[in-house]
Design a protein around this motif. Structure first.
Motif, mmCIF file in Angstrom:
data_model
loop_
_atom_site.group_PDB
_atom_site.id
_atom_site.type_symbol
_atom_site.label_atom_id
_atom_site.label_comp_id
_atom_site.label_asym_id
_atom_site.label_seq_id
_atom_site.Cartn_x
_atom_site.Cartn_y
_atom_site.Cartn_z
ATOM 1 N N THR A 228 -19.149 -15.174 -9.091
ATOM 2 C CA THR A 228 -19.399 -14.718 -7.724
ATOM 3 C C THR A 228 -20.253 -13.461 -7.736
ATOM 4 O O THR A 228 -20.390 -12.787 -8.762
ATOM 5 N N LYS A 229 -20.807 -13.140 -6.575
ATOM 6 C CA LYS A 229 -21.602 -11.922 -6.454
ATOM 7 C C LYS A 229 -20.765 -10.706 -6.792
ATOM 8 O O LYS A 229 -21.235 -9.791 -7.491
ATOM 9 N N ASP A 230 -19.528 -10.667 -6.336
ATOM 10 C CA ASP A 230 -18.661 -9.517 -6.618
ATOM 11 C C ASP A 230 -18.387 -9.380 -8.107
ATOM 12 O O ASP A 230 -18.322 -8.258 -8.636
ATOM 13 N N GLU A 231 -18.231 -10.508 -8.789
ATOM 14 C CA GLU A 231 -18.002 -10.456 -10.242
ATOM 15 C C GLU A 231 -19.243 -9.941 -10.967
ATOM 16 O O GLU A 231 -19.127 -9.167 -11.935
ATOM 17 N N VAL A 232 -20.415 -10.360 -10.511
ATOM 18 C CA VAL A 232 -21.655 -9.849 -11.118
ATOM 19 C C VAL A 232 -21.750 -8.347 -10.902
ATOM 20 O O VAL A 232 -22.059 -7.584 -11.829
#
Length: 555
Positions: free
Chosen positions: A48-52
């Motif tokens: 996910t974007k948050d994980e990136v």
């Protein structure tokens, strides 16, 4: 480009990269290539974007396909990032401007999906000509309807190919096998080079009314956005058929729909769209138009293409770190920022050597067919500090030459491609053996039918650039400002006479350097002046009896 190896490479890294994040389900061959080269690789197929955002600070390189959107926010969080790699052609999902501003190289793999994209384009052209998807759909509905699906032969038709890069040329080869006449447009490729592959090149306004089929193979840029619009479509033949397997946005979708509805465009085949996936596909008038064939961006969706792009992006990361060149970079300004600090002055020296050579050439180097045609260039990187970066330095030399001699902007990324398009044969040589007088020397030699000259230079310390040789004349001169180069008989009074000419024109001499060839009793003098030397003053110097040659350059 020619390439001479000859000596073991110095493995000084061009970029410091240790840890790489690979996402979006990229083929495992990419991970293997990187791991075998000693990188620490983390592969996360779905992220996910948050994980990136939470993890990107720990990585020096990020490799994506199309699913992950590399935004300005992610780039800002990637404080260690030096490279963002795209396993594929388009970089629409990467904020290239933000990456360039941060000094991060964005690279793609334009060759890996070439054949798959070309084959998909040709399949779409054939399907469009014979209405294969529409006929297939009616049979699935239990109907036997022949009369409504009258097609056209491709043999004898004219296909216009917009963009004659790798994919465009592969499409041309295949459609020529069908017996189609191939015409095209490309802002870089000379008409002679297109003709050599049986493509007649035209300007765009000439091309539109000639084509029975139009296929698009350009990148999406500000100059190509809505390249095909209402005004352009009106210039096309009635009954033209249009294919886009390149990038959504090159064709204005609303204009294409209007042309389909009016019957001016007989059919369209689209693999790409303005927005992907398009919203409300079931009610999208263009997608649902009976004469529009559509596929969900499948151009590169083959097993072979995905393996190739994964392999290539891995190899490019390894080469950028341990090898001699940075391949596939799409944002040239970031390359200079990202290079090792000790390599940057050599890149500047290379471009200045190229610019010097371009300005000292007699006549126009690109009057093909004339004796002035620049047809061969050899660039040599000599010495342990620079021989492993020979390809980058060769590109720098080409950048200096080509930016002066032709109109297309040239940078470290596209220099080799433009040289190839212009028919310039470039040979790159490298050796770790030191020069007789300097530890490291960068040199170029160019050949026309009437000229054969060699130029060389070096860097002292961290940023002290010097030209060191022109042909047989050795000297050391700072490559900056307004310079006059003149050859003369080596006898007393020459410098005084030249000084008089300049003084009479109120031109001040800032510096003067002399090289001598005692065997021929000839000298080369380089005069650095505070202001440019006007043409009339240069002409008087050239007409002086003991002067055999005089030229001015600005660096």
């Amino acid at each position: 480009m020619g390439f001479a190896r000859g000596h073991q490479l110095n493995k000084t890294p061009m970029l410091e990269i240790k840890r790489v994040l690979v996402v979006d389900g990229i083929d495992d061959v990419c991970v293997k290539v990187l791991a075998d080269a000693g990188f620490q690789v983390d592969k996360k197929d779905k992220i996910t974007k948050d994980e990136v955002l939470a993890t990107i600070k720990d990585y020096d390189a990020l490799i994506v396909r199309s699913a992950t959107k590399v935004t300005k926010e992610i780039i800002a969080a990637g404080t260690r990032l030096k490279i963002i790699g795209r396993a594929g052609t388009g970089v629409d999902n990467i904020d290239t401007d933000a990456a360039t501003h941060a000094g991060i190289i964005v690279m793609n793999t334009p060759g890996g999906n070439t054949l798959s994209a070309a084959e998909h384009t040709c399949a779409m052209i054939s399907a469009l000509a014979r209405q294969i998807p529409q006929a297939h759909a009616t049979m699935k509905q239990g109907k036997w309807d022949r009369k409504n699906f009258m097609g056209v032969e491709l043999h004898g038709k004219t296909i216009a190919i917009l963009g004659l890069g790798r994919i465009g040329r592969e499409v041309a080869t295949r459609m020529q096998a069908y017996g189609m006449k191939t015409i095209g447009y490309d802002p870089i490729l000379p008409k002679e080079a297109a003709k050599a592959i049986n493509i007649d090149a035209y300007d765009l306004d000439e091309l539109w009314p000639l084509a029975d089929f139009i296929t698009v193979h350009t990148p999406l840029t500000e100059s190509t956005r809505h390249l095909l619009n209402d005004a352009v479509l009106a210039k096309c033949k009635k009954g033209v058929r249009i294919v886009n397997c390149a990038r959504g946005g090159i064709i204005e979708e609303a204009a294409l729909l209007r042309a389909l509805e009016s019957g001016h465009v007989a059919g369209a085949a689209l693999d790409v769209f303005d927005e992907e996936p398009p919203k409300d596909i079931a009610n999208n008038k263009l997608i649902q138009h009976p004469n529009c064939i559509v596929t969900p961006h499948l151009g590169a969706s083959t097993e072979e293409a995905q393996a190739k792009v994964a392999l290539e992006i891995g190899q490019q990361i390894v080469e950028a770190t341990h090898g001699s060149q940075i391949m596939g970079a799409v944002n040239a300004p970031a390359m200079m920022h990202a290079l090792r600090d000790d390599l940057k002055p050599w890149v500047i020296l290379g471009s200045k050597l190229g610019l010097l050579a371009a300005q000292l050439m007699v006549g126009s180097a690109f009057e093909k067919g004339s004796s002035k045609w620049l047809h061969r260039l050899t660039v040599t990187a000599q010495g342990k500090a620079i021989q492993s970066s020979s390809s980058t330095l060769c590109a720098a030399v080409l950048m200096g030459i080509l930016n002066h001699l032709q109109a297309t902007p040239v940078n470290l990324v596209n220099a080799s491609m433009i040289a190839d398009a212009l028919g310039l044969h470039v040979r790159e040589e490298r050796t770790s053996e030191p020069h007789d007088e300097y530890q490291n020397v960068l040199s170029l030699r160019y050949t026309t039918e009437t000229e054969d000259h060699e130029y060389a230079g070096t860097v002292f310390g961290t940023n002290n650039l010097r030209f060191t040789r022109i042909d047989q004349f050795a000297f050391e001169v700072r490559p900056a400002g307004h310079l006059m180069f003149y050859r003369n008989e080596d006898k007393p009074g020459v410098i005084a006479a030249i000084g008089t000419h300049l003084a009479q024109a109120s031109i001040n001499i800032a510096d003067l350097t002399l090289g001598r060839d005692d065997s021929k009793r000839e000298a080369l003098c380089i005069v650095n002046t505070d202001q440019p030397i006007p043409a009339d003053v240069l002409q008087r110097i050239q007409q002086t009896s003991f002067i055999t040659y005089a030229r001015t350059v600005t660096l």
